[in-house]
Motif scaffolding. Structure first.
Motif, PDB file in Angstrom:
ATOM      1  N   ASN A   1      -2.599   5.721   0.507  1.00  0.00           N
ATOM      2  CA  ASN A   1      -3.094   4.362  -0.326  1.00  0.00           C
ATOM      3  C   ASN A   1      -3.598   4.549  -1.321  1.00  0.00           C
ATOM      4  OD1 ASN A   1      -2.945   2.427   2.052  1.00  0.00           O
ATOM      5  ND2 ASN A   1      -4.347   2.665   2.852  1.00  0.00           N
ATOM      6  N   TYR A   2      -3.620   5.872  -1.091  1.00  0.00           N
ATOM      7  CA  TYR A   2      -4.943   6.816  -3.106  1.00  0.00           C
ATOM      8  C   TYR A   2      -3.927   6.744  -3.996  1.00  0.00           C
ATOM      9  CZ  TYR A   2      -7.185   9.637  -6.273  1.00  0.00           C
ATOM     10  OH  TYR A   2      -7.499   9.743  -7.488  1.00  0.00           O
ATOM     11  N   VAL A   3      -2.602   7.975  -3.227  1.00  0.00           N
ATOM     12  CA  VAL A   3      -1.691   8.188  -4.418  1.00  0.00           C
ATOM     13  C   VAL A   3      -0.246   7.321  -3.832  1.00  0.00           C
ATOM     14  CG1 VAL A   3       0.776   9.537  -3.801  1.00  0.00           C
ATOM     15  CG2 VAL A   3      -2.175  10.642  -3.351  1.00  0.00           C
ATOM     16  N   GLY A   4      -0.560   5.712  -2.817  1.00  0.00           N
ATOM     17  CA  GLY A   4      -0.012   4.899  -3.361  1.00  0.00           C
ATOM     18  C   GLY A   4      -0.040   3.364  -4.177  1.00  0.00           C
ATOM     19  N   GLN A   5      -1.588   3.304  -4.396  1.00  0.00           N
ATOM     20  CA  GLN A   5      -2.239   2.849  -5.589  1.00  0.00           C
ATOM     21  C   GLN A   5      -1.533   2.614  -6.807  1.00  0.00           C
ATOM     22  OE1 GLN A   5      -6.273   3.206  -6.141  1.00  0.00           O
ATOM     23  NE2 GLN A   5      -7.105   1.857  -3.744  1.00  0.00           N
ATOM     24  N   THR A   6      -1.671   4.840  -7.505  1.00  0.00           N
ATOM     25  CA  THR A   6      -0.953   4.901  -8.214  1.00  0.00           C
ATOM     26  C   THR A   6      -0.118   4.630  -8.802  1.00  0.00           C
ATOM     27  OG1 THR A   6      -2.284   7.089  -8.826  1.00  0.00           O
ATOM     28  CG2 THR A   6      -0.254   6.964  -9.960  1.00  0.00           C
ATOM     29  N   ALA A   7       0.611   4.717  -7.222  1.00  0.00           N
ATOM     30  CA  ALA A   7       2.687   4.245  -7.240  1.00  0.00           C
ATOM     31  C   ALA A   7       3.125   3.034  -7.700  1.00  0.00           C
ATOM     32  CB  ALA A   7       3.121   4.641  -5.746  1.00  0.00           C
TER      33      ALA A   7
ATOM     34  N   CYS B   1      -4.575  -6.111  -9.213  1.00  0.00           N
ATOM     35  CA  CYS B   1      -5.494  -4.756  -7.884  1.00  0.00           C
ATOM     36  C   CYS B   1      -5.256  -5.969  -7.032  1.00  0.00           C
ATOM     37  CB  CYS B   1      -6.934  -4.478  -8.109  1.00  0.00           C
ATOM     38  SG  CYS B   1      -6.866  -3.680  -9.707  1.00  0.00           S
ATOM     39  N   ILE B   2      -5.549  -7.307  -6.695  1.00  0.00           N
ATOM     40  CA  ILE B   2      -5.755  -7.756  -5.219  1.00  0.00           C
ATOM     41  C   ILE B   2      -4.960  -7.712  -4.543  1.00  0.00           C
ATOM     42  CG2 ILE B   2      -6.179 -10.408  -4.746  1.00  0.00           C
ATOM     43  CD1 ILE B   2      -8.380 -10.621  -6.733  1.00  0.00           C
ATOM     44  N   VAL B   3      -3.514  -8.107  -5.956  1.00  0.00           N
ATOM     45  CA  VAL B   3      -1.850  -7.737  -4.846  1.00  0.00           C
ATOM     46  C   VAL B   3      -2.331  -6.986  -3.942  1.00  0.00           C
ATOM     47  CG1 VAL B   3       0.245  -8.237  -5.541  1.00  0.00           C
ATOM     48  CG2 VAL B   3      -1.346  -9.490  -6.290  1.00  0.00           C
ATOM     49  N   ILE B   4      -1.895  -5.546  -4.967  1.00  0.00           N
ATOM     50  CA  ILE B   4      -2.000  -4.503  -5.092  1.00  0.00           C
ATOM     51  C   ILE B   4      -2.704  -4.149  -3.195  1.00  0.00           C
ATOM     52  CG2 ILE B   4      -2.390  -1.902  -5.059  1.00  0.00           C
ATOM     53  CD1 ILE B   4      -1.175  -2.672  -7.536  1.00  0.00           C
ATOM     54  N   CYS B   5      -3.885  -4.689  -3.140  1.00  0.00           N
ATOM     55  CA  CYS B   5      -5.103  -3.615  -2.211  1.00  0.00           C
ATOM     56  C   CYS B   5      -4.627  -4.610  -0.968  1.00  0.00           C
ATOM     57  CB  CYS B   5      -6.206  -4.101  -2.226  1.00  0.00           C
ATOM     58  SG  CYS B   5      -7.243  -2.711  -3.643  1.00  0.00           S
ATOM     59  N   ALA B   6      -4.181  -6.244  -1.211  1.00  0.00           N
ATOM     60  CA  ALA B   6      -3.487  -7.298  -0.088  1.00  0.00           C
ATOM     61  C   ALA B   6      -2.192  -6.264   0.531  1.00  0.00           C
ATOM     62  CB  ALA B   6      -3.241  -8.725  -0.628  1.00  0.00           C
ATOM     63  N   ILE B   7      -1.689  -5.883  -0.336  1.00  0.00           N
ATOM     64  CA  ILE B   7      -0.468  -5.000   0.002  1.00  0.00           C
ATOM     65  C   ILE B   7      -0.009  -4.043   1.656  1.00  0.00           C
ATOM     66  CG2 ILE B   7       2.131  -4.239  -0.964  1.00  0.00           C
ATOM     67  CD1 ILE B   7       2.121  -5.802  -2.631  1.00  0.00           C
ATOM     68  N   GLN B   8      -1.291  -3.518   0.050  1.00  0.00           N
ATOM     69  CA  GLN B   8      -1.296  -1.442   0.830  1.00  0.00           C
ATOM     70  C   GLN B   8      -1.899  -1.780   2.388  1.00  0.00           C
ATOM     71  OE1 GLN B   8      -3.527   0.455  -1.759  1.00  0.00           O
ATOM     72  NE2 GLN B   8      -1.587   1.653  -1.465  1.00  0.00           N
ATOM     73  N   MET B   9      -3.430  -2.943   2.148  1.00  0.00           N
ATOM     74  CA  MET B   9      -4.089  -3.637   3.227  1.00  0.00           C
ATOM     75  C   MET B   9      -2.687  -3.608   5.433  1.00  0.00           C
ATOM     76  SD  MET B   9      -7.166  -5.298   2.942  1.00  0.00           S
ATOM     77  CE  MET B   9      -8.615  -4.259   1.557  1.00  0.00           C
TER      78      MET B   9
ATOM     79  N   MET C   1      -1.475   8.454  11.969  1.00  0.00           N
ATOM     80  CA  MET C   1      -1.584   7.924  10.960  1.00  0.00           C
ATOM     81  C   MET C   1      -0.885   7.831   9.970  1.00  0.00           C
ATOM     82  SD  MET C   1      -1.581  12.675  11.115  1.00  0.00           S
ATOM     83  CE  MET C   1      -2.078  11.847  13.208  1.00  0.00           C
ATOM     84  N   GLY C   2      -1.509   7.889   8.770  1.00  0.00           N
ATOM     85  CA  GLY C   2      -0.247   7.357   7.591  1.00  0.00           C
ATOM     86  C   GLY C   2       0.845   8.430   7.292  1.00  0.00           C
ATOM     87  N   PRO C   3       1.401   8.500   6.801  1.00  0.00           N
ATOM     88  CA  PRO C   3       2.518   9.525   6.255  1.00  0.00           C
ATOM     89  C   PRO C   3       2.811  10.498   6.043  1.00  0.00           C
ATOM     90  CG  PRO C   3       3.007   7.906   4.733  1.00  0.00           C
ATOM     91  CD  PRO C   3       2.061   6.538   5.864  1.00  0.00           C
ATOM     92  N   LEU C   4       1.416  10.589   4.794  1.00  0.00           N
ATOM     93  CA  LEU C   4       1.036  11.207   3.692  1.00  0.00           C
ATOM     94  C   LEU C   4       0.023  12.542   4.620  1.00  0.00           C
ATOM     95  CD1 LEU C   4       0.428  10.833  -0.320  1.00  0.00           C
ATOM     96  CD2 LEU C   4       2.297  11.503   1.372  1.00  0.00           C
ATOM     97  N   GLU C   5      -1.009  11.653   5.534  1.00  0.00           N
ATOM     98  CA  GLU C   5      -1.664  12.196   6.396  1.00  0.00           C
ATOM     99  C   GLU C   5      -0.618  12.977   7.816  1.00  0.00           C
ATOM    100  OE1 GLU C   5      -3.691   9.129   4.289  1.00  0.00           O
ATOM    101  OE2 GLU C   5      -1.981   9.008   5.497  1.00  0.00           O
TER     102      GLU C   5
END
Length: 336
Positions: A264-270, A294-302, A314-318
């Motif tokens: 999600n950290y890397v995904g935020q940048t993307a 930011c609210i929209v991006i965080c909602a999508i990621q959650m 686990m997540g793909p990068l993890e």
């Protein structure tokens, strides 16, 4: 130590919420807001309550994870040092790739600091606490945000040594810690607020040609100085809230968000860069506009994190990080 500590996932997810608010400004090169507007007020809010506070939490959590990783490896009779060195090498690679898109990224810095902190793993916890606190105070007074990363990671290691997160049931100590952090945070914020520039400003520290620090830089450096105190209060308050089963359930999206912190950290940048390119946001986006994005991006990621973790472990990068660390293919899909 083999049981996953859910509170750490909640804190990681919480830290991601703050990090994106500030990273958005740099990634999309948001201009200075107009004076006496809601954008100007939001800028002050960010640099009083967000900037440096959530980065400190993220750094601290890396130290906690550092301790847990090595301790679990040792309990399984594995060579924890070899595994950890492999782990930070791939983290450094992730960070260098990420740096092409996000110059202020933290992963490469964490990898370097992880290597520096490694010798402290076997040092007495009381000695580590003294060294960590001393360096934290010195670097905070210097106003050096980057240098603060090392003592914050070391203090995360110390919390692991003291088994703080395994003993969260001791509510009295947690309440005393949070109340103390609140008091110190009040004084810290008051001191920084006295330095708030009258006009909106660039979000960077600048020294003029004659040498003295300008008013904006004094304000921003003060923010770096008091940041760890507010970070401690935020963590303490969240942990107190998580003692309630109802609140823990309500905040459960944070847990899934934090379990996939690297992705999600890397995904935020993307997602930020994608939104900026598709909607041409850099040209006319306001400070308040960044909040909405930011609210929209965080909602999508959650939502994505909750759905993903329903089917995968686990997540793909993890997963990639773990496969390279252990140099073996680890099952990703959950067994039905």
């Amino acid at each position: 130590m083999n049981k996953r500590i859910e509170e750490l996932d909640y804190i990681r997810g919480f830290a991601l919420l703050g990090i994106i608010l500030v990273n958005m400004l740099a990634l999309l090169q948001i201009g200075i807001p107009e004076p006496h507007t809601i954008d100007a007020s939001y800028q002050r809010f960010l640099f009083l309550f967000v900037e440096g506070r959530f980065y400190s939490i993220f750094s601290f959590l890396f130290g906690v994870g550092f301790y847990i990783f090595l301790t679990r490896a040792r309990s399984k009779k594995q060579n924890g040092y070899v595994l950890f060195l492999r782990r930070i090498v791939i983290l450094f690679v992730f960070g260098m790739v990420h740096m092409f898109f996000q110059p202020g990224e933290a992963l490469a810095v964490y990898a370097v600091c992880g290597l520096l902190v490694l010798p402290f793993f076997k040092v007495n916890k009381h000695v580590n606490l003294a060294i960590g606190m001393m360096l934290l105070v010195v670097f905070a007074v210097m106003g050096e945000k980057l240098l603060l990363t090392f003592p914050l990671i070391l203090l995360g290691l110390v919390c692991g040594q003291y088994r703080i997160f395994e003993n969260l049931g001791e509510k009295r100590r947690l309440f005393i810690f949070t109340a103390s952090a609140l008091i110190f945070s009040g004084f810290a914020l008051y001191a920084q607020y006295q330095l708030v520039p009258y006009e909106p400003f660039f979000s960077m520290i600048v020294i003029d040609e004659e040498g003295p620090i300008d008013a904006v830089s004094k304000f921003l450096r003060a923010g770096i100085m008091v940041g760890p105190v507010l970070s401690a209060f935020y963590v303490g308050l969240l942990l107190l809230l998580l003692q309630s089963k109802i609140i823990k359930l309500v905040l459960s999206p944070l847990k899934h968000y934090g379990r996939m912190a690297l992705t999600n950290y890397v995904g935020q940048t993307a997602l930020i860069l994608l939104a900026g390119r598709v909607f041409n946001l850099s040209a006319n986006l306001s400070y308040m506009g960044t909040l909405y994005i930011c609210i929209v991006i965080c909602a999508i990621q959650m939502v994505f994190s909750m759905i993903w973790l329903r089917y995968f472990k686990m997540g793909p990068l993890e997963w990639i990080w773990r496969v390279i660390t252990y140099w073996t293919i680890i099952p990703l899909v959950k067994e039905k």
